[in-house]
Design a protein around this motif. Sequence first.
Motif, PDB file in Angstrom:
ATOM      1  N   THR A 250     108.471 -96.738  55.081  1.00 14.34           N
ATOM      2  CA  THR A 250     109.073 -97.655  54.111  1.00 14.34           C
ATOM      3  C   THR A 250     108.877 -97.064  52.726  1.00 14.34           C
ATOM      4  OG1 THR A 250     107.058 -98.981  54.033  1.00 14.34           O
ATOM      5  CG2 THR A 250     108.805 -99.726  55.506  1.00 14.34           C
ATOM      6  N   LEU A 251     109.935 -97.076  51.954  1.00 12.89           N
ATOM      7  CA  LEU A 251     109.932 -96.508  50.608  1.00 12.89           C
ATOM      8  C   LEU A 251     110.366 -97.585  49.619  1.00 12.89           C
ATOM      9  CD1 LEU A 251     112.066 -93.342  51.471  1.00 12.89           C
ATOM     10  CD2 LEU A 251     109.582 -93.480  51.449  1.00 12.89           C
ATOM     11  N   GLN A 252     109.778 -97.571  48.448  1.00  8.90           N
ATOM     12  CA  GLN A 252     110.215 -98.451  47.367  1.00  8.90           C
ATOM     13  C   GLN A 252     110.267 -97.620  46.100  1.00  8.90           C
ATOM     14  OE1 GLN A 252     107.995-102.062  46.813  1.00  8.90           O
ATOM     15  NE2 GLN A 252     109.128-102.581  44.966  1.00  8.90           N
ATOM     16  N   PHE A 253     111.457 -97.563  45.490  1.00 12.77           N
ATOM     17  CA  PHE A 253     111.635 -96.779  44.270  1.00 12.77           C
ATOM     18  C   PHE A 253     112.805 -97.349  43.475  1.00 12.77           C
ATOM     19  CE2 PHE A 253     113.831 -94.659  47.787  1.00 12.77           C
ATOM     20  CZ  PHE A 253     115.122 -94.590  47.312  1.00 12.77           C
ATOM     21  N   TYR A 254     113.013 -96.800  42.279  1.00 11.07           N
ATOM     22  CA  TYR A 254     114.100 -97.238  41.393  1.00 11.07           C
ATOM     23  C   TYR A 254     115.005 -96.058  41.091  1.00 11.07           C
ATOM     24  CZ  TYR A 254     111.693-101.620  40.868  1.00 11.07           C
ATOM     25  OH  TYR A 254     111.113-102.833  41.128  1.00 11.07           O
ATOM     26  N   PHE A 255     116.296 -96.323  41.129  1.00  9.88           N
ATOM     27  CA  PHE A 255     117.387 -95.369  40.938  1.00  9.88           C
ATOM     28  C   PHE A 255     117.915 -95.606  39.520  1.00  9.88           C
ATOM     29  CE2 PHE A 255     122.040 -95.048  41.294  1.00  9.88           C
ATOM     30  CZ  PHE A 255     122.292 -93.992  42.158  1.00  9.88           C
ATOM     31  N   HIS A 256     117.938 -94.563  38.683  1.00 10.62           N
ATOM     32  CA  HIS A 256     118.360 -94.699  37.284  1.00 10.62           C
ATOM     33  C   HIS A 256     119.685 -93.972  37.100  1.00 10.62           C
ATOM     34  CE1 HIS A 256     114.434 -96.269  35.849  1.00 10.62           C
ATOM     35  NE2 HIS A 256     114.011 -95.632  36.933  1.00 10.62           N
ATOM     36  N   ASP A 257     120.776 -94.730  36.994  1.00  9.69           N
ATOM     37  CA  ASP A 257     122.123 -94.189  36.848  1.00  9.69           C
ATOM     38  C   ASP A 257     122.523 -94.316  35.386  1.00  9.69           C
ATOM     39  OD1 ASP A 257     124.309 -93.015  38.268  1.00  9.69           O
ATOM     40  OD2 ASP A 257     125.411 -94.909  38.105  1.00  9.69           O
TER      41      ASP A 257
ATOM     42  N   TYR B 179     117.979 -98.069  57.059  1.00  6.19           N
ATOM     43  CA  TYR B 179     118.793 -98.822  56.109  1.00  6.19           C
ATOM     44  C   TYR B 179     118.082 -98.896  54.762  1.00  6.19           C
ATOM     45  CZ  TYR B 179     115.538-102.597  57.184  1.00  6.19           C
ATOM     46  OH  TYR B 179     114.403-103.328  57.356  1.00  6.19           O
ATOM     47  N   ALA B 180     118.892 -99.112  53.737  1.00  2.40           N
ATOM     48  CA  ALA B 180     118.387 -99.296  52.379  1.00  2.40           C
ATOM     49  C   ALA B 180     118.862-100.646  51.875  1.00  2.40           C
ATOM     50  CB  ALA B 180     118.900 -98.190  51.467  1.00  2.40           C
ATOM     51  N   ILE B 181     117.955-101.386  51.278  1.00  5.35           N
ATOM     52  CA  ILE B 181     118.293-102.644  50.607  1.00  5.35           C
ATOM     53  C   ILE B 181     118.233-102.356  49.112  1.00  5.35           C
ATOM     54  CG2 ILE B 181     117.614-105.039  50.189  1.00  5.35           C
ATOM     55  CD1 ILE B 181     118.546-104.572  53.052  1.00  5.35           C
ATOM     56  N   ALA B 182     119.320-102.608  48.417  1.00  7.67           N
ATOM     57  CA  ALA B 182     119.391-102.345  46.981  1.00  7.67           C
ATOM     58  C   ALA B 182     119.621-103.644  46.222  1.00  7.67           C
ATOM     59  CB  ALA B 182     120.533-101.371  46.682  1.00  7.67           C
ATOM     60  N   HIS B 183     118.974-103.750  45.084  1.00  9.48           N
ATOM     61  CA  HIS B 183     119.213-104.880  44.183  1.00  9.48           C
ATOM     62  C   HIS B 183     119.242-104.342  42.757  1.00  9.48           C
ATOM     63  CE1 HIS B 183     114.836-104.534  44.112  1.00  9.48           C
ATOM     64  NE2 HIS B 183     114.880-105.080  42.919  1.00  9.48           N
ATOM     65  N   THR B 184     120.179-104.822  41.975  1.00  7.60           N
ATOM     66  CA  THR B 184     120.318-104.348  40.605  1.00  7.60           C
ATOM     67  C   THR B 184     119.228-104.959  39.744  1.00  7.60           C
ATOM     68  OG1 THR B 184     122.684-104.095  40.905  1.00  7.60           O
ATOM     69  CG2 THR B 184     121.877-104.171  38.623  1.00  7.60           C
ATOM     70  N   TYR B 185     118.438-104.093  39.132  1.00  5.61           N
ATOM     71  CA  TYR B 185     117.380-104.532  38.232  1.00  5.61           C
ATOM     72  C   TYR B 185     117.943-104.745  36.828  1.00  5.61           C
ATOM     73  CZ  TYR B 185     113.063-104.455  35.535  1.00  5.61           C
ATOM     74  OH  TYR B 185     112.049-104.769  34.682  1.00  5.61           O
ATOM     75  N   MET B 186     118.825-103.812  36.398  1.00  5.58           N
ATOM     76  CA  MET B 186     119.436-103.879  35.078  1.00  5.58           C
ATOM     77  C   MET B 186     120.796-103.197  35.140  1.00  5.58           C
ATOM     78  SD  MET B 186     120.365-102.131  32.098  1.00  5.58           S
ATOM     79  CE  MET B 186     119.733-100.508  32.388  1.00  5.58           C
ATOM     80  N   ALA B 187     121.783-103.808  34.493  1.00  8.84           N
ATOM     81  CA  ALA B 187     123.097-103.188  34.358  1.00  8.84           C
ATOM     82  C   ALA B 187     123.630-103.494  32.960  1.00  8.84           C
ATOM     83  CB  ALA B 187     124.064-103.709  35.415  1.00  8.84           C
TER      84      ALA B 187
ATOM     85  N   ASP C 199     125.370 -97.964  32.310  1.00  6.39           N
ATOM     86  CA  ASP C 199     124.033 -97.593  32.780  1.00  6.39           C
ATOM     87  C   ASP C 199     123.484 -98.681  33.697  1.00  6.39           C
ATOM     88  OD1 ASP C 199     124.352 -95.477  31.056  1.00  6.39           O
ATOM     89  OD2 ASP C 199     122.799 -96.106  29.641  1.00  6.39           O
ATOM     90  N   ALA C 200     122.714 -98.258  34.703  1.00  5.46           N
ATOM     91  CA  ALA C 200     122.128 -99.227  35.633  1.00  5.46           C
ATOM     92  C   ALA C 200     120.808 -98.703  36.181  1.00  5.46           C
ATOM     93  CB  ALA C 200     123.086 -99.514  36.786  1.00  5.46           C
ATOM     94  N   ILE C 201     119.928 -99.647  36.496  1.00  9.89           N
ATOM     95  CA  ILE C 201     118.688 -99.357  37.211  1.00  9.89           C
ATOM     96  C   ILE C 201     118.717-100.222  38.464  1.00  9.89           C
ATOM     97  CG2 ILE C 201     116.170 -99.439  37.170  1.00  9.89           C
ATOM     98  CD1 ILE C 201     116.377 -99.184  34.084  1.00  9.89           C
ATOM     99  N   VAL C 202     118.560 -99.582  39.614  1.00  7.98           N
ATOM    100  CA  VAL C 202     118.678-100.276  40.891  1.00  7.98           C
ATOM    101  C   VAL C 202     117.393-100.072  41.687  1.00  7.98           C
ATOM    102  CG1 VAL C 202     120.001-100.462  43.033  1.00  7.98           C
ATOM    103  CG2 VAL C 202     121.178 -99.885  40.885  1.00  7.98           C
ATOM    104  N   GLY C 203     116.818-101.167  42.160  1.00  7.34           N
ATOM    105  CA  GLY C 203     115.636-101.106  43.013  1.00  7.34           C
ATOM    106  C   GLY C 203     116.050-100.884  44.455  1.00  7.34           C
TER     107      GLY C 203
END
Length: 183
Positions: free
Chosen positions: A40-47, A156-164, A170-174
């Motif tokens: 299990t991984l938990q990280f944030y994606f910075h677009d 599978y990956a569960i994604a939720h938008t932290y900031m958009a 720009d977006a940060i997605v958990g």
Amino acid sequence: MATFINLLQALIFLVTAINASDDDVTWAKRVVTKNEVITTLQFYFHDKLSGQNPTAIRIAQSSNNSSTLFGMLMMIDDPLTVGPDPASKIVGRARGMYGSAGQTDFGLIMVLSYGFLDGIYDGSSFSMISINPVMQPVREMAVVGGTGLFRLARGYAIAHTYMADAATGDAIVGYNVTIATYV
């Protein structure tokens, strides 16, 4: 009997060694069972589309003037961090493409490799090919393969938008990712 005890001691040592090597990695956990490893991984994606050094750039755009940007294609090299703060520790990078694949709704086709740089995961990656319905608060996407510790990955990956930021894109997605591999 002595062989069984030696085998049991070796197994306990191996499991302890695997778990001890995970201790320095706070964003990932591994559970080894008889036939498979569940990670299990938990990280944030910075677009980041704005500023002097964007991590995502548009490489194609349809001329159809679609309200869903149908046909738009982005190439990315986004940092993956332990927390939502862009200054938090970088644990990997997401590289690949995403594009608008919906004519009536805003769904992105994600074709990405998530490569890791931290701890025992350094050099390992997983691949995602899935539709991301970005207007949904929580999205589920398919993990379809990988390299290194994630060889033959499925999950599978569960994604939720932290900031958009609608103005910049720009977006940060958990991300919370569950990956199964074979022992």
